[in-house]
Design a protein around this motif. Structure first.
Motif, short mmCIF file in Angstrom:
data_model
loop_
_atom_site.label_atom_id
_atom_site.label_comp_id
_atom_site.label_asym_id
_atom_site.label_seq_id
_atom_site.Cartn_x
_atom_site.Cartn_y
_atom_site.Cartn_z
N UNK A 323 0.83 -1.22 0.00
CA UNK A 323 0.00 0.00 0.00
C UNK A 323 0.85 1.26 0.00
N UNK A 324 2.14 1.14 0.30
CA UNK A 324 3.01 2.32 0.28
C UNK A 324 3.76 2.49 -1.04
N UNK A 325 3.53 1.56 -1.99
CA UNK A 325 4.12 1.72 -3.31
C UNK A 325 3.41 2.87 -4.04
N UNK A 326 4.12 3.59 -4.91
CA UNK A 326 3.51 4.74 -5.58
C UNK A 326 2.46 4.36 -6.61
N UNK A 327 2.51 3.14 -7.14
CA UNK A 327 1.53 2.73 -8.13
C UNK A 327 1.35 1.22 -8.07
N UNK A 328 0.33 0.75 -8.78
CA UNK A 328 -0.01 -0.67 -8.74
C UNK A 328 -1.36 -0.88 -8.10
N UNK A 329 -1.77 -2.14 -8.01
CA UNK A 329 -3.09 -2.47 -7.49
C UNK A 329 -2.99 -3.42 -6.30
N UNK A 330 -3.80 -3.15 -5.29
CA UNK A 330 -3.95 -4.04 -4.14
C UNK A 330 -5.41 -4.48 -4.10
N UNK A 331 -5.64 -5.78 -4.15
CA UNK A 331 -6.99 -6.34 -4.13
C UNK A 331 -7.26 -7.04 -2.80
N UNK A 332 -8.43 -6.79 -2.24
CA UNK A 332 -8.86 -7.47 -1.02
C UNK A 332 -10.12 -8.25 -1.34
N UNK A 333 -10.14 -9.52 -0.97
CA UNK A 333 -11.27 -10.37 -1.32
C UNK A 333 -11.85 -11.06 -0.09
N UNK A 334 -13.12 -11.38 -0.18
CA UNK A 334 -13.81 -12.04 0.93
C UNK A 334 -15.30 -11.78 0.81
N UNK A 335 -16.13 -12.52 1.53
CA UNK A 335 -17.58 -12.33 1.47
C UNK A 335 -18.01 -11.05 2.17
N UNK A 336 -19.27 -10.71 2.01
CA UNK A 336 -19.83 -9.55 2.72
C UNK A 336 -19.68 -9.75 4.23
N UNK A 337 -19.24 -8.71 4.92
CA UNK A 337 -19.08 -8.78 6.36
C UNK A 337 -17.77 -9.38 6.82
N UNK A 426 -8.93 -1.99 -4.25
CA UNK A 426 -10.28 -2.43 -4.59
C UNK A 426 -10.57 -3.79 -3.96
N UNK A 427 -11.81 -4.26 -4.16
CA UNK A 427 -12.23 -5.55 -3.63
C UNK A 427 -12.81 -6.41 -4.74
N UNK A 428 -12.78 -7.71 -4.50
CA UNK A 428 -13.43 -8.70 -5.35
C UNK A 428 -14.17 -9.68 -4.44
N UNK A 429 -15.19 -10.33 -4.99
CA UNK A 429 -15.90 -11.35 -4.22
C UNK A 429 -15.46 -12.73 -4.70
N UNK A 430 -14.39 -13.24 -4.10
CA UNK A 430 -13.93 -14.61 -4.35
C UNK A 430 -13.60 -15.26 -3.02
N UNK A 431 -13.31 -16.55 -3.05
CA UNK A 431 -13.09 -17.28 -1.81
C UNK A 431 -11.68 -17.12 -1.26
N UNK A 432 -10.69 -16.99 -2.13
CA UNK A 432 -9.32 -16.84 -1.64
C UNK A 432 -8.51 -16.00 -2.62
N UNK A 433 -7.24 -15.80 -2.29
CA UNK A 433 -6.41 -14.89 -3.08
C UNK A 433 -6.16 -15.40 -4.49
#
Length: 574
Positions: A323-337, A426-433
């Motif tokens: 998250x401290x890199x100047x560019x690129x993407x970080x994705x967080x995934x998991x169900x609602x809640x 950003x986020x995605x709705x998947x079960x794991x990374x």
């Protein structure tokens, strides 16, 4: 605190008794006495808040020291408790409860009889002499909650006069005359208004994440989601379902006359002069009325810092690097809640300074943060994630957060933003990374774009944390091997715990913590992705590089006594 200052404190009263009973050491007692003096509080109050000595032990010691009776408040019938003699704010502020009145004397249950200010205020406000009785602090807290709930949520005295007031309230709201309703003092005193307010306040006090108002054919149910599990808290009469729904919709500024389609809104509840809590409101027409769910949004949870989220040390370091890199993407995934929003906003709070332009687009905006430009998606007006992203890129952004990548258009713009000098969360709705990578591929994102843009993918879940009342439990080695522990771990000795349950917790648990799979996209993983590798191949490579999956993260939490095997099995798969 100097050693010399501590040793000059002379122990007496309760402090001396606790030392004599081997509850505290003399040194600890002296330090706590000085701390209580510095904080202008009592030694008992300090020990109760610190939760370092059991409530029953403190109650017994206080009863002996002050020569007062000790009462098991759980054995008392509080239905006839004279709660109307003491203002509710005094009860909650001083943690006292009136239990019996006789003549000109009011008997007060308290865990801290040394708090003379509380006794004086109760005596002044009630006009009666006050006699304290000692009760356990944990049991007292539970009794206060139950007594307050039964007083505030009762509809037994709901008469024709109140019904007329509520009918008037509903009619005014249906015509959008909310201003008149807000100035109607009779409406403010209506039982439904008191009931809804009480439910909201109790949910905040208990740490609930959601409140469910649910109508059925023959009954009505209110439930809280506490530590990820729903529990029933009230059952008002079925006849009140429309009035309850109307009151919530008035507070959230929704169309009270519309009951055929879902509505979304927001309301704010001031709990003090300096603090207010936001609620996200969602209504849904069901067969037997409108189900309403309120999500409690407390921006303070994102300011607690990354160390409280539950990362393993290596996972924390990998996440911070990404998250401290100047560019690129970080994705967080998991169900609602599963805590994705809290994780992302924790990262945004780390990055939020005067030197960065941060913009977010969400559906809806759950947590409002000063210094971040937050946009709420409005599909009806043409404001989608994709259109908001295009606008962001024309406004010189440094950091962009997209609530969720749902389609190829949004994914394509987010990927290009990450490739052209912007940090995208950003986020995605998947079960794991590993499944997140294949999900992007299935959307139509080219493999070479994925490996050039995505820096890290993180999957997460929330597990309930065992309360201190937990107890050790033995498990057969064969069962532990089957669950995922190694022979070396079992041979070294594993002490695993199970929930017990007490007055201070929720069925043996108190609070939740995250478990994570944090997967940086390494050169070897990029090679597999570029060759079209599937989720299984990506996961196998990640394990070979030392990346622990959600199951292993949960096993580690169980191993350290943080949670238990039942909870692990509830949120993870073998």
């Amino acid at each position: 605190m100097s050693t010399e200052a501590t040793t000059t404190v002379r122990l007496s009263g309760l402090a001396r008794r606790l030392v004599d009973d081997a509850v505290l050491t003399a040194e600890d007692a002296r330090e706590l006495t000085l701390a209580a003096n510095d904080q202008r509080t009592t030694l008992l109050a300090l020990l109760i808040n610190a939760d370092s000595v059991s409530a029953d032990t403190l109650a017994a010691a206080a009863a002996l020291e002050f020569g007062l009776p000790m009462v098991d408040i759980q054995a008392l019938d509080l239905n006839d408790a004279p709660l109307d003699l003491v203002n509710e704010s005094l009860i909650n502020r001083h943690k006292i409860l009136p239990i019996f009145a006789r003549g000109n004397t009011l008997f007060i249950a308290t865990a801290d009889p040394a708090n003379q200010l509380a006794l004086d205020e109760v005596s002044f406000n009630s006009g009666l002499a006050v006699e304290p009785v000692i009760v356990s602090a944990d049991a007292l807290t539970t009794a206060i909650e139950k007594a307050s709930a039964s007083q505030s949520t009762s509809f037994d005295d709901f008469g024709d006069e109140d019904s007329g007031v509520l009918d008037g309230l509903e009619a005014e709201a249906a015509n959008q005359e909310k201003a008149a309703t807000e100035n109607d003092s009779d409406a403010d005193e209506a039982p439904v208004v008191r009931f809804v307010n009480k439910i909201l306040i109790d949910a905040i006090r208990k740490g609930a994440s959601d409140i469910h108002f649910e109508p059925y054919e023959n009954n009505y149910r209110v439930r809280y989601r506490l530590d990820g599990v729903l529990i029933s808290v009230a059952s008002p009469p079925k006849s009140m379902d429309r009035r309850i729904a109307s009151r919530i919709k008035v507070m959230a500024e929704l169309d009270i006359a519309e009951r055929r389609i879902p509505q979304d809104g927001r309301l704010k509840l001031a709990i003090s002069k300096k603090k207010a809590i936001d609620f996200r409101v969602s209504t849904l027409p069901t067969l037997f009325g409108e189900k309403i769910v309120l999500r409690i949004l407390d921006s303070a949870v994102t300011k607690l810092g990354i160390d409280v989220l539950g990362f393993e040390p290596d996972q924390r370091d990998d996440f911070l690097v990404a998250v401290k890199k100047p560019y690129g993407m970080v994705l967080v995934t998991g169900p609602t809640g599963s805590g994705k929003t809290v994780s992302l906003y924790t990262a945004l709070n780390i990055l939020n300074d005067d030197g960065r332009n941060i913009s977010t687009v969400e559906d809806p905006v759950e947590i409002r943060v000063h210094g971040i430009n937050q946009v709420q998606q409005n599909v009806k007006q043409g404001l989608t994630f994709a259109t908001a992203l295009r606008s962001f890129l024309r406004q010189d952004p440094d950091v962009i957060m997209v609530g969720e990548i749902r389609d190829l258009e949004t994914a394509d713009i987010a990927i290009k933003a990450a490739q052209t000098g912007h940090l995208v969360l950003s986020t995605l709705h998947t079960n794991d990374a590993s499944e997140s990578i294949t999900r992007l591929s299935q959307m139509g994102v080219a493999a070479f774009n994925i490996i050039s843009a995505v820096n890290l993918v993180m999957a997460q879940r929330l597990v309930r944390v065992l309360h201190k009342c937990k107890h050790a439990e033995d498990f057969p080695p064969e069962a532990l091997l089957e669950l995922g522990y190694s022979e070396e771990e079992i041979e070294d000795g594993l002490t695993l715990y199970s929930p017990t349950g007490c007055n201070g917790c929720n069925q043996g648990y108190k609070g939740r913590s995250g478990i994570f799979e944090v997967m940086p996209i390494t050169l070897r993983l990029k090679d597999i992705i570029l060759k079209g590798g599937n989720a299984l191949e990506i996961a196998v490579q990640a394990r070979s590089e030392g990346i622990i999956d959600l199951r292993r993260a949960a096993l580690n939490k169980v191993k350290t006594g943080f949670t238990d095997l039942t909870e692990m099995n509830r949120v993870t798969k073998d």
